[in-house]
Design a protein around this motif. Structure first.
Motif, mmCIF file in Angstrom:
data_model
loop_
_atom_site.group_PDB
_atom_site.id
_atom_site.type_symbol
_atom_site.label_atom_id
_atom_site.label_comp_id
_atom_site.label_asym_id
_atom_site.label_seq_id
_atom_site.Cartn_x
_atom_site.Cartn_y
_atom_site.Cartn_z
ATOM 1 N N ASN A 2 0.823 -1.222 0.000
ATOM 2 C CA ASN A 2 0.000 0.000 0.000
ATOM 3 C C ASN A 2 0.847 1.258 0.000
ATOM 4 N N LEU A 3 2.022 1.202 0.605
ATOM 5 C CA LEU A 3 2.898 2.364 0.665
ATOM 6 C C LEU A 3 3.297 2.799 -0.738
ATOM 7 N N PHE A 4 3.721 1.852 -1.557
ATOM 8 C CA PHE A 4 4.147 2.177 -2.924
ATOM 9 C C PHE A 4 2.952 2.616 -3.764
ATOM 10 N N TRP A 5 1.841 1.922 -3.594
ATOM 11 C CA TRP A 5 0.627 2.239 -4.344
ATOM 12 C C TRP A 5 0.158 3.668 -4.060
ATOM 13 N N ALA A 6 0.083 4.019 -2.773
ATOM 14 C CA ALA A 6 -0.464 5.329 -2.397
ATOM 15 C C ALA A 6 0.474 6.472 -2.782
ATOM 16 N N VAL A 7 1.760 6.311 -2.523
ATOM 17 C CA VAL A 7 2.726 7.363 -2.864
ATOM 18 C C VAL A 7 2.741 7.595 -4.376
ATOM 19 N N ASP A 8 2.778 6.527 -5.146
ATOM 20 C CA ASP A 8 2.797 6.679 -6.606
ATOM 21 C C ASP A 8 1.509 7.288 -7.124
ATOM 22 N N LYS A 9 0.401 6.960 -6.488
ATOM 23 C CA LYS A 9 -0.902 7.500 -6.910
ATOM 24 C C LYS A 9 -0.919 9.027 -6.760
ATOM 25 N N VAL A 10 -0.427 9.518 -5.636
ATOM 26 C CA VAL A 10 -0.374 10.967 -5.420
ATOM 27 C C VAL A 10 0.669 11.609 -6.331
ATOM 28 N N LEU A 11 1.839 10.985 -6.416
ATOM 29 C CA LEU A 11 2.913 11.532 -7.244
ATOM 30 C C LEU A 11 2.477 11.684 -8.697
ATOM 31 N N ASN A 12 1.849 10.680 -9.253
ATOM 32 C CA ASN A 12 1.428 10.737 -10.654
ATOM 33 C C ASN A 12 0.447 11.875 -10.913
ATOM 34 N N LYS A 13 -0.362 12.184 -9.936
ATOM 35 C CA LYS A 13 -1.321 13.293 -10.085
ATOM 36 C C LYS A 13 -0.623 14.652 -10.022
ATOM 37 N N ILE A 14 0.292 14.803 -9.060
ATOM 38 C CA ILE A 14 0.898 16.139 -8.892
ATOM 39 C C ILE A 14 1.897 16.455 -10.012
ATOM 40 N N LEU A 15 2.453 15.428 -10.640
ATOM 41 C CA LEU A 15 3.372 15.679 -11.754
ATOM 42 C C LEU A 15 2.644 16.281 -12.953
ATOM 43 N N GLN A 16 1.326 16.182 -12.966
ATOM 44 C CA GLN A 16 0.535 16.755 -14.053
ATOM 45 C C GLN A 16 0.232 18.238 -13.835
ATOM 46 N N GLU A 17 0.501 18.722 -12.623
ATOM 47 C CA GLU A 17 0.224 20.124 -12.296
ATOM 48 C C GLU A 17 1.460 20.994 -12.539
ATOM 49 N N LYS A 18 1.236 22.256 -12.889
ATOM 50 C CA LYS A 18 2.339 23.138 -13.284
ATOM 51 C C LYS A 18 2.861 24.008 -12.142
ATOM 52 N N THR A 19 1.954 24.514 -11.306
ATOM 53 C CA THR A 19 2.374 25.446 -10.267
ATOM 54 C C THR A 19 2.490 24.753 -8.919
ATOM 55 N N SER A 20 3.249 25.368 -8.013
ATOM 56 C CA SER A 20 3.433 24.803 -6.673
ATOM 57 C C SER A 20 2.116 24.721 -5.919
ATOM 58 N N SER A 21 1.321 25.787 -6.006
ATOM 59 C CA SER A 21 0.048 25.797 -5.289
ATOM 60 C C SER A 21 -0.885 24.709 -5.818
ATOM 61 N N ALA A 22 -0.870 24.497 -7.120
ATOM 62 C CA ALA A 22 -1.719 23.459 -7.722
ATOM 63 C C ALA A 22 -1.246 22.068 -7.306
ATOM 64 N N ILE A 39 0.232 21.319 -4.458
ATOM 65 C CA ILE A 39 -0.159 21.119 -3.056
ATOM 66 C C ILE A 39 -1.637 20.742 -2.966
ATOM 67 N N LYS A 40 -2.469 21.484 -3.685
ATOM 68 C CA LYS A 40 -3.905 21.193 -3.670
ATOM 69 C C LYS A 40 -4.193 19.787 -4.200
ATOM 70 N N MET A 41 -3.508 19.407 -5.262
ATOM 71 C CA MET A 41 -3.727 18.083 -5.840
ATOM 72 C C MET A 41 -3.231 16.979 -4.909
ATOM 73 N N ALA A 42 -2.107 17.219 -4.242
ATOM 74 C CA ALA A 42 -1.573 16.221 -3.303
ATOM 75 C C ALA A 42 -2.568 15.957 -2.183
ATOM 76 N N LEU A 43 -3.152 17.021 -1.649
ATOM 77 C CA LEU A 43 -4.128 16.857 -0.573
ATOM 78 C C LEU A 43 -5.405 16.198 -1.091
ATOM 79 N N LYS A 44 -5.865 16.641 -2.252
ATOM 80 C CA LYS A 44 -7.095 16.080 -2.826
ATOM 81 C C LYS A 44 -6.945 14.577 -3.063
ATOM 82 N N GLU A 45 -5.832 14.178 -3.650
ATOM 83 C CA GLU A 45 -5.626 12.754 -3.962
ATOM 84 C C GLU A 45 -5.442 11.929 -2.687
ATOM 85 N N THR A 46 -4.759 12.511 -1.697
ATOM 86 C CA THR A 46 -4.584 11.806 -0.424
ATOM 87 C C THR A 46 -5.925 11.571 0.253
#
Length: 367
Positions: A99-119, A121-128
């Motif tokens: 689950n550790l690898f699954w969850a971290v990669d799930k959040v990482l893959n989402k935030i890599l699609q965002e361009k700005t720092s604020s976006a 952060i918001k995406m990391a929290l939303k996906e978590t």
């Protein structure tokens, strides 16, 4: 200790969303301690030192670690290479729980699609928070499906007490709410089934004695703590009706990695014709590993966890040496139970046999 209502093992600090709070499970059942996680190093320490434990909770904690990493990197601007490095560090904190690898990669893959720092952060929290909700809903469904198994045993016994054996802690402390192995037990309680739980102490860190007994006490569920080696005896004498355990990683072919000692319980259950069920969300399946015995990396922990026992002495939590100081220790955290010993899996999508065909019938997208 007073009963704790509506409790989760991890949550966002209400006053400061840049802080994640956790129950320090090392202190239970004798002290209720809340710890702050403020950065990736805090998250890694909490996972490694088992302030948090249990596959779903480790995954959620790792996901919150990605969120905290984004917050701490914001001052200099979040660079993808930096966040990828931080995620790698989080995933290296413990090797067995998938689950550790699954969850971290799930959040990482989402935030890599965002361009700005604020976006980011918001995406990391939303996906978590989506992962948190997924684990909660999965546990609820596991509870309802597993309840049907308990209800059948209760009916067969003319509503007499159903005796369930569990190993380690796969309750809400290991997930977010309800738990995996405990979810059917909690649902059975809500539906007025007479149940009693035999709790393995679960050496060397005694998660059964410390954590499962604490949870069951909070819920006022009848339970008895037993030594790790007593389960087979109870099964021989027809005292146990079924076994339900959790898992830290399960292959798509049905091999189960769980707390050390699980394999021996499965052997005893098989020899005595007692159903042995594993409760897990789909996030705990490893869809890339076929042979659990050969391919699942088993964590080796500090030998002192075996040589010392923690307990309450004069109102203080202390570690006591139980063997000669010079005696070496060996401390494998998990073992692998082959699929042939597992009666079935209780998942959020249904109950299935422990084989590749049955598992992939439940999860056809993985076929």
């Amino acid at each position: 200790m007073k009963k704790k209502e509506n409790l989760r093992p991890i949550w966002i600090n209400k006053k400061d969303p840049s802080i994640i709070n956790i129950i320090d499970q090392r202190m239970l059942p004798h002290k209720f301690v809340v710890a702050d996680l403020k950065n990736v190093d805090d998250v890694i320490f909490a996972i490694k030192e088992m302030m948090v434990r249990g596959a779903p909770l480790i995954g959620v904690t790792g996901a919150f670690g990605v969120y905290l990493s984004c917050i701490n990197l914001e001052k200099t601007g979040i660079q993808d290479k930096d966040i990828i490095l931080q995620c790698k560090k989080i995933k290296n904190s413990r090797p067995t729980a998938v689950n550790l690898f699954w969850a971290v990669d799930k959040v990482l893959n989402k935030i890599l699609q965002e361009k700005t720092s604020s976006a980011k952060i918001k995406m990391a929290l939303k996906e978590t928070l989506k992962i948190v909700d997924f684990e909660i809903q999965s546990s609820k469904k596991i509870g309802l499906l597993g309840y049907d198994l308990i209800k059948k045993i209760s009916k067969r016994k003319n509503n007499k007490t159903v005796n369930i054996l569990t190993h380690c802690n796969a309750g809400f402390l290991a997930t977010i709410e309800y738990g995996t192995a405990t979810a059917p037990i909690y649902t059975a309680l809500e539906k007025n089934i007479d149940i009693h739980v035999f709790v393995d102490e679960t050496r060397p860190l005694n998660q059964g004695a410390r954590l499962t007994c604490w949870e069951l006490s909070q819920k006022k569920i009848k339970h008895t703590i037993i030594t790790d080696n007593a389960g087979g005896h109870l099964m021989q004498h027809k005292i146990i009706d079924m076994v339900i355990v959790g898992t830290d990683r399960t292959t798509y072919t049905g091999d189960v990695a769980n707390k050390i000692g699980t394999y021996l319980k499965a052997l005893a259950a098989k020899d005595n014709n007692i159903p042995f069920y594993v409760a897990l969300p789909s996030s705990t399946f490893d869809w890339n590993i076929k042979d659990g015995l050969k391919q699942i990396k088993i964590e080796k922990r500090d030998p002192n966890e075996v040589k010392f026992v923690q307990g309450l002495v004069d109102e203080k939590i202390k570690n006591v040496l139980i063997c000669p100081k010079t005696t070496p220790g060996l401390n494998y955290a998990f073992d692998v139970t082959p699929q042939r010993l597992v009666t079935g899996f209780i998942t959020e999508r249904g109950i299935c046999h422990a084989n590749e065909k049955a598992i992939k019938n439940l999860f056809p997208e993985k076929a």
